[in-house]
Write a protein that holds these residues in place. Structure first.
Motif, PDB file in Angstrom:
ATOM      1  N   TYR A 105       0.844  -1.197   0.000  1.00  0.00           N
ATOM      2  CA  TYR A 105       0.000   0.000   0.000  1.00  0.00           C
ATOM      3  C   TYR A 105       0.879   1.246   0.000  1.00  0.00           C
ATOM      4  O   TYR A 105       0.641   2.195  -0.764  1.00  0.00           O
ATOM      5  CB  TYR A 105      -0.917  -0.001   1.223  1.00  0.00           C
ATOM      6  N   SER A 109       1.157   3.701  -3.230  1.00  0.00           N
ATOM      7  CA  SER A 109       0.725   5.083  -2.968  1.00  0.00           C
ATOM      8  C   SER A 109       1.820   6.061  -3.383  1.00  0.00           C
ATOM      9  O   SER A 109       1.561   7.085  -4.026  1.00  0.00           O
ATOM     10  CB  SER A 109       0.407   5.275  -1.479  1.00  0.00           C
ATOM     11  N   LYS A 112       1.960   6.641  -6.987  1.00  0.00           N
ATOM     12  CA  LYS A 112       0.714   7.179  -7.540  1.00  0.00           C
ATOM     13  C   LYS A 112      -0.024   6.139  -8.397  1.00  0.00           C
ATOM     14  O   LYS A 112      -0.637   6.466  -9.416  1.00  0.00           O
ATOM     15  CB  LYS A 112       0.993   8.426  -8.400  1.00  0.00           C
ATOM     16  N   ASP A 116      -7.220   8.057  -5.394  1.00  0.00           N
ATOM     17  CA  ASP A 116      -7.520   8.828  -4.188  1.00  0.00           C
ATOM     18  C   ASP A 116      -9.001   8.637  -3.838  1.00  0.00           C
ATOM     19  O   ASP A 116      -9.880   8.884  -4.672  1.00  0.00           O
ATOM     20  CB  ASP A 116      -7.213  10.305  -4.454  1.00  0.00           C
ATOM     21  N   GLY A 143       0.071   6.992   2.749  1.00  0.00           N
ATOM     22  CA  GLY A 143      -0.276   7.452   1.411  1.00  0.00           C
ATOM     23  C   GLY A 143       0.293   8.819   1.079  1.00  0.00           C
ATOM     24  O   GLY A 143      -0.118   9.423   0.078  1.00  0.00           O
ATOM     25  N   TYR A 148      -5.684   6.488   0.102  1.00  0.00           N
ATOM     26  CA  TYR A 148      -5.810   5.633  -1.072  1.00  0.00           C
ATOM     27  C   TYR A 148      -6.509   4.306  -0.774  1.00  0.00           C
ATOM     28  O   TYR A 148      -6.749   3.515  -1.676  1.00  0.00           O
ATOM     29  CB  TYR A 148      -4.428   5.329  -1.660  1.00  0.00           C
TER      30      TYR A 148
END
Length: 456
Positions: A105, A109, A112, A116, A143, A148
């Motif tokens: 994660y 994040s 990108k 979102d 994030g 996220y």
């Protein structure tokens, strides 16, 4: 057996994947979760997950009951039963939903690669105040300031205590945010003598080496730097953890979770039977306490107290003693964002939380509050389990190390047990034990680094 068990636990807690049906497991092909219903008239949610059967038991079957017009397709890549390269898997299968361990994660994040969720929350006026608040803060931090993903499950812990014993022995009751050192000091105020099968204990714990690992996780300590594979097991923080556990063992305050011959798990537990003052446990312990009332002959219930903890000594409003395995997220560019968002909302909402915590549940893996809307479980309030902010740094480091070498943690635990046993018996000092552990784990890390280099 010990090795297999740890690897199984680690693989389960580190997996990330998606929904489906067992026929497609290991094939990399999508399979409908509802094969008897024509998918042409239904919406389709594509999920990446490590095991279709496991997904259906945990998520798919329940979601399909509430969203019958949404078909679920699971993509289960071939391999070891876990996903280690999410970038490649997402690129290959184009899922709408992924379930990520904290490590991935954070990585996705940063790159990108995730959607979102804040605009979706705002659009639907989704009430995030019902979600474990500290978890939201941690997920935003991981994030890079944006949310996220949401996690419906995290195995959080609390300090449970026998309020009757504290009153009987005139010991001040625990309070929220206590550190391990403060907890062990309290444990030392109870009698430490008598027959082990009937005496009072200050704290229920599995012994020195396991206590050290619990302290380390709470404090966010890492025994090997996952980036450099350099041992870090001889720092002041680690030596303090060794000292605390050795002193607790020497003083006799730990019950060592002794199993009584011919007795059930419930009858063998000093805490459940009212003979241990404290235990750090998950919500499943509440289930065990309720079970004892109806399954143990002549059981004598006691007044249960709960405090948020153990806390990190560096920040007593947070704790690393929490386990998170599945953060629900939507890959950037997903084709069915709305269906994925419906899934995330459902499994983080009141309806599913009530199903999860329903009375007389057979769910023996209950570990954490899914929603603040659920105020009680088995008759007990749950607020102590979500007062502290979770810190996933330790989980992230452990995951990274496991990917470098699945054996390192097993090796470290073995070293801890051997060296701390010597220290507790007076055969060496804590400093000597720390030095020995540092040397041994560095050797194991060097071996892992060499093996990794040979694979390239």
């Amino acid at each position: 057996m010990k090795k297999n068990r740890l690897q199984k636990i680690m693989l389960t807690s580190l997996s990330v994947m998606l929904i489906g049906a067992s026929a497609g497991l290991g094939t990399g092909k999508p399979v409908s979760a509802n094969p008897d219903i024509q998918t042409s008239t239904k919406d389709t949610l594509k999920v990446l997950y490590w095991n279709a059967d496991d997904f259906n038991r945990t998520y798919g079957d329940q979601f399909s009951k509430n969203y019958p017009d949404t078909d679920i397709e699971v993509f289960a890549p071939t391999g070891t039963g876990s996903i280690t390269d999410y970038n490649s898997a997402i690129q290959k299968y184009s899922p709408d939903l992924v379930m990520l361990p904290p490590y991935h994660y954070k990585q996705l994040s940063k790159e990108k690669k995730l959607t979102d969720l804040e605009p979706l929350i705002k659009r639907d006026e989704y009430d995030t105040t019902t979600v474990y608040p500290g978890m939201l803060d941690e997920l935003k931090e991981l994030g890079g300031g944006k949310l996220y993903g949401l996690s419906p499950k995290a195995e959080s812990y609390a300090l449970l205590y026998n309020a009757d014993l504290f009153e009987k022995y005139n010991v001040k009751a625990p309070s929220d945010g206590m550190t391990w050192e403060e907890i062990l000091k309290l444990a030392g105020e109870f009698p430490a003598t008598g027959d082990k099968n009937s005496r009072i204990w200050g704290l229920s714990s599995f012994g020195s080496s396991n206590l050290v690992m619990d302290i380390a996780r709470t404090e966010g300590l890492t025994y090997v730097d996952p980036n450099t594979l350099k041992a870090t097991a001889n720092t002041a923080a680690w030596k303090n953890a060794y000292r605390l556990s050795v002193e607790a063992t020497k003083s006799g305050v730990l019950d060592e979770r002794i199993s009584l011959s011919g007795k059930s798990y419930l009858e063998s537990s000093p805490f459940i039977m009212g003979r241990s003052a404290m235990i750090v446990a998950s919500i499943s312990q509440l289930q065990s306490l309720q079970s004892a009332k109806s399954n143990v002959k002549d059981y004598k219930p006691f007044t249960l107290g709960m405090a948020a903890g153990p806390a990190d000594s560096k920040d007593q409003k947070s704790t690393g003693f929490v386990f998170g395995s599945e953060i629900l997220a939507i890959p950037a560019g997903a084709s069915n964002v709305n269906a994925a968002w419906d899934f995330i909302k459902y499994f983080n909402g009141e309806e599913y939380a009530k199903e999860y915590y329903k009375p007389n549940t057979s769910n023996n893996s209950i570990g954490a509050p899914l929603s603040r809307m659920i105020e009680k479980y088995s008759g007990y309030k749950l607020d102590a389990f979500y007062k502290l902010k979770p810190d996933f740094d330790s989980s992230i480091s452990s995951y990274a190390l496991m990917n470098k070498s699945p054996d390192l943690e097993l090796d470290f635990r073995s070293m801890l047990s051997e060296e701390l046993t010597k220290a507790a018996s007076g055969k060496q000092t804590v400093d000597e034990a720390a030095a020995a552990i540092q040397t041994q784990i560095q050797a194991a890390a060097d071996k892992a680094a060499k093996a990794q280099k040979a694979k390239k």
